[in-house]
Design a protein around this motif. Structure first.
Motif, PDB file in Angstrom:
ATOM      1  N   UNK A 154       0.824  -1.218   0.000  1.00 54.56           N
ATOM      2  CA  UNK A 154       0.000   0.000   0.000  1.00 54.56           C
ATOM      3  C   UNK A 154       0.855   1.264   0.000  1.00 54.56           C
ATOM      4  N   UNK A 155       2.061   1.186   0.565  1.00 58.87           N
ATOM      5  CA  UNK A 155       2.898   2.387   0.558  1.00 58.87           C
ATOM      6  C   UNK A 155       3.215   2.826  -0.861  1.00 58.87           C
ATOM      7  N   UNK A 204      -0.033   4.325  -2.364  1.00 61.93           N
ATOM      8  CA  UNK A 204      -0.361   5.669  -1.889  1.00 61.93           C
ATOM      9  C   UNK A 204       0.603   6.706  -2.445  1.00 61.93           C
ATOM     10  N   UNK A 205       1.875   6.309  -2.549  1.00 56.95           N
ATOM     11  CA  UNK A 205       2.883   7.259  -3.023  1.00 56.95           C
ATOM     12  C   UNK A 205       2.618   7.667  -4.468  1.00 56.95           C
ATOM     13  N   UNK A 247       0.602  10.008   3.035  1.00 62.90           N
ATOM     14  CA  UNK A 247       0.840   8.896   2.112  1.00 62.90           C
ATOM     15  C   UNK A 247       2.132   8.154   2.448  1.00 62.90           C
ATOM     16  N   UNK A 248       3.096   8.845   3.053  1.00 66.02           N
ATOM     17  CA  UNK A 248       4.387   8.199   3.311  1.00 66.02           C
ATOM     18  C   UNK A 248       4.466   7.539   4.680  1.00 66.02           C
ATOM     19  N   UNK A 249       3.389   7.573   5.423  1.00 59.81           N
ATOM     20  CA  UNK A 249       3.335   6.781   6.651  1.00 59.81           C
ATOM     21  C   UNK A 249       3.516   5.300   6.289  1.00 59.81           C
ATOM     22  N   UNK A 250       4.064   4.508   7.192  1.00 62.73           N
ATOM     23  CA  UNK A 250       4.297   3.098   6.886  1.00 62.73           C
ATOM     24  C   UNK A 250       2.992   2.305   7.080  1.00 62.73           C
ATOM     25  N   UNK A 251       2.088   2.433   6.125  1.00 61.45           N
ATOM     26  CA  UNK A 251       0.783   1.777   6.223  1.00 61.45           C
ATOM     27  C   UNK A 251       0.910   0.252   6.167  1.00 61.45           C
ATOM     28  N   UNK A 252       1.935  -0.249   5.501  1.00 65.80           N
ATOM     29  CA  UNK A 252       2.083  -1.709   5.452  1.00 65.80           C
ATOM     30  C   UNK A 252       2.285  -2.297   6.843  1.00 65.80           C
ATOM     31  N   UNK A 268      -1.123  -2.056   8.662  1.00 65.53           N
ATOM     32  CA  UNK A 268      -2.105  -3.058   8.242  1.00 65.53           C
ATOM     33  C   UNK A 268      -1.713  -4.454   8.722  1.00 65.53           C
ATOM     34  N   UNK A 299      -5.937   8.620   3.229  1.00 71.20           N
ATOM     35  CA  UNK A 299      -4.635   9.236   3.010  1.00 71.20           C
ATOM     36  C   UNK A 299      -4.754  10.750   2.979  1.00 71.20           C
TER      37      UNK A 299
END
Lengths: 362, 362
Positions: A108-109, A112-113, B104-109, B112, B127
């Motif tokens: 997802x990163x 989103x980027x 968007x650059x938060x570590x969403x992976x 999750x 986002x």
């Protein structure tokens, strides 16, 4: 637990991530051709069939979105059609929310980027398998699922059970195996489609739409004559080749490991899809169309291209079972075997299927 | 562009990612204490003040959620309170959707991958910067923003402008700088709070709630006497030390690079928060409470702990400007200077502020 979830655990099937040279992101041109081919079809269905209800929020989901850019193209096509539909019926201003859906381990990163900066919608991500509930009841207006539904939720149990008649010894895929194996895959596909349609029936508002695009085989074509399957079968033969010929080199790959490795993909046919939709009963079929030959998976591709493409899709799965060190050797061999088999491949069959469904009133 | 967005571009401020030994994930125990301290306060406000409207979907967002596990604890506290509220008023079954929000650059992976398996809500990610629009009009029922609003959207322009009176020469932070610098930071904070409240006023349903928890300074305490600021000031002095003493060792860090590096954080006071809310006018203040001393940022921490904590928060920002090679050297020095200054630090002031707002009827 979210309400109404089904009970089995879905198999995660991550595409190669953004940083790999074999990343899905840079190796998904074929899927992009399919996305383009469906644009006009989706537009016509939105204009003619979508029933717009009251309320100021309109929710679209792209299920099995992976990491772009195809998902952004699909979503843009749908959003543009929806905006034209709103204009055509002079509806009051609606906010469009797009929920990008995939497994938790999707990258997802990277997604989103690379979100388009000029998008006209609110972008969210929704985590979970599309064989399970992902959204609240009656909250979604349009579902898109492009090139996702050939991935099964899991490998059928018996295929990896040494005591079963359906034990898939010496193979990693179903298409060229004995009839018991094919039957187990076919049963798993039926179960999965039942889950997909049941969950979507709960989530989609009455009058809402579901678009499905999926690789398929023409009715009555045997699984072994389908190009997608021939590509996977060749990959399977490479595994066996590596085990038998190169055991000294690789050391720790045993034949049994190959026996217990199977790719959870099934190539459906128009008739199977129609049957699944009718069994479910919640949707009317608004359109079912076989996409033109331009979407053939090997059209204009060299053996190397085709091999890299298959690698982008299967790398994660293979790595999970065998580690990374096998990958280069395996796909070197795969490319070479594809080259040898190219004339055969071209004689195979492959279609893409586009289906547009509308949620019936309750 | 989504509707109603404001125009400036927000500064991204990623926490150290999941794989770093200094990751925010494993170094956010202090924030967790704060989350725990707010649980009862939020529960009481939900039970007494939340106005539940018709409709089957209830949306909660945790804004600036970072990568867990604190966000999951906050969200669980809110969801449990909301479920009790529903029971207490015998409302019909509602589906709870939680939208985890960050850049968007938060570590969403990482986020999750660690979603609780026993959650009773649908999990989505949204986002965007909370200084901008993230959701459609009147779509959110509860907003939580825990330890996010001290991060400014950007460093004030003049602070990095050599020709301005507010040029922050020789410093990386505002608290111990001349009054012009403090004034620029204060103005930026006012602007940012205006954006935050204006956007939330559009997104939150009438009767919906906004919870804010933020590090703060007691009214009238000078910025230079606040523990958070003292920790940052010491970090700034380490930069200067490195530039002056170790130039030969590090080579390419120039004094000017330090002059043009500033940390976009501002420590507010109860009175400033109240003023911002009153200026905005869309929310009533249901509760404003100073959290107990147990939430002091250095309570029970060694100098090393405190330094690692500051590193988890600022590492991304420093790396973006100076690269990775400075980090170890910088925080070694930081730890040592913190040890020397520990008695001073303990004499400083630090509070956490909890605010509960309710969206007025339009």
């Amino acid at each position: 637990m979210a309400h109404g979830r089904t009970n089995f655990s879905s198999h995660e099937f991550p595409m190669a991530s953004g940083v790999s040279p074999f990343s899905y992101r840079t190796n998904s041109g074929y899927q992009r051709r399919v996305v383009r081919a469906t644009k006009q079809l989706m537009h016509a269905v939105v204009m003619e069939k979508l029933e717009v209800e009251n309320g100021s929020i309109f929710q679209i989901t792209d299920m099995g979105c992976s990491i772009g850019p195809n998902t952004f193209i699909s979503v843009k096509n749908i959003v543009e059609s929806v905006e034209l539909k709103f204009q055509s019926i002079n509806t009051h201003k609606k906010h469009i929310q797009v929920l990008f859906n995939d497994h938790a381990y999707n990258d997802f990163n990277t997604l989103f980027a690379s979100l388009p900066s000029d998008k006209s919608y609110y972008a969210h991500a929704a985590i979970g398998s599309f064989y399970d509930r992902v959204f609240p009841d009656k909250s979604i207006h349009i579902v898109n699922c492009s090139y996702g539904l050939h991935f099964l939720s899991r490998v059928p149990n018996n295929v990896e059970n040494r005591k079963s008649l359906a034990w898939n010894k010496g193979k990693v895929y179903y298409s060229h195996s004995k009839k018991e194996v094919i039957s187990e895959y076919s049963k798993q596909y039926k179960k999965d489609m039942e889950c997909f349609l049941k969950c979507r029936a709960q989530e989609v508002v009455p009058g809402g739409l579901v678009f499905i695009t999926v690789p398929a085989r023409p009715n009555k074509t045997p699984h072994s004559k389908v190009i997608y399957n021939m590509l996977a079968e060749i990959l399977g033969s490479c595994f066996l080749h590596l085990v038998k010929q190169l055991r000294n080199l690789l050391g720790d790959i045993e034949e049994e490991e190959v026996d217990t490795f199977n790719i959870p993909v099934y190539i459906t046919s128009p008739i199977e899809v129609e049957e699944a939709i009718k069994r479910n009963g919640s949707f009317s079929i608004e359109k079912i169309e076989i996409l033109s030959k331009e979407t053939s998976p090997i059209n204009g591709l060299t053996a190397k291209d085709a091999s890299v493409h298959i690698r982008a899709i299967t790398e994660g799965l293979i790595e999970e079972k065998f580690g990374t060190k096998i990958l280069d050797k395996l796909f070197q061999l795969h490319e070479q075997k594809l080259e040898d088999a190219y004339l055969d491949l071209i004689s195979g069959e492959a279609i893409s299927l586009f289906i547009a469904l509308k949620r019936k009133p309750n």
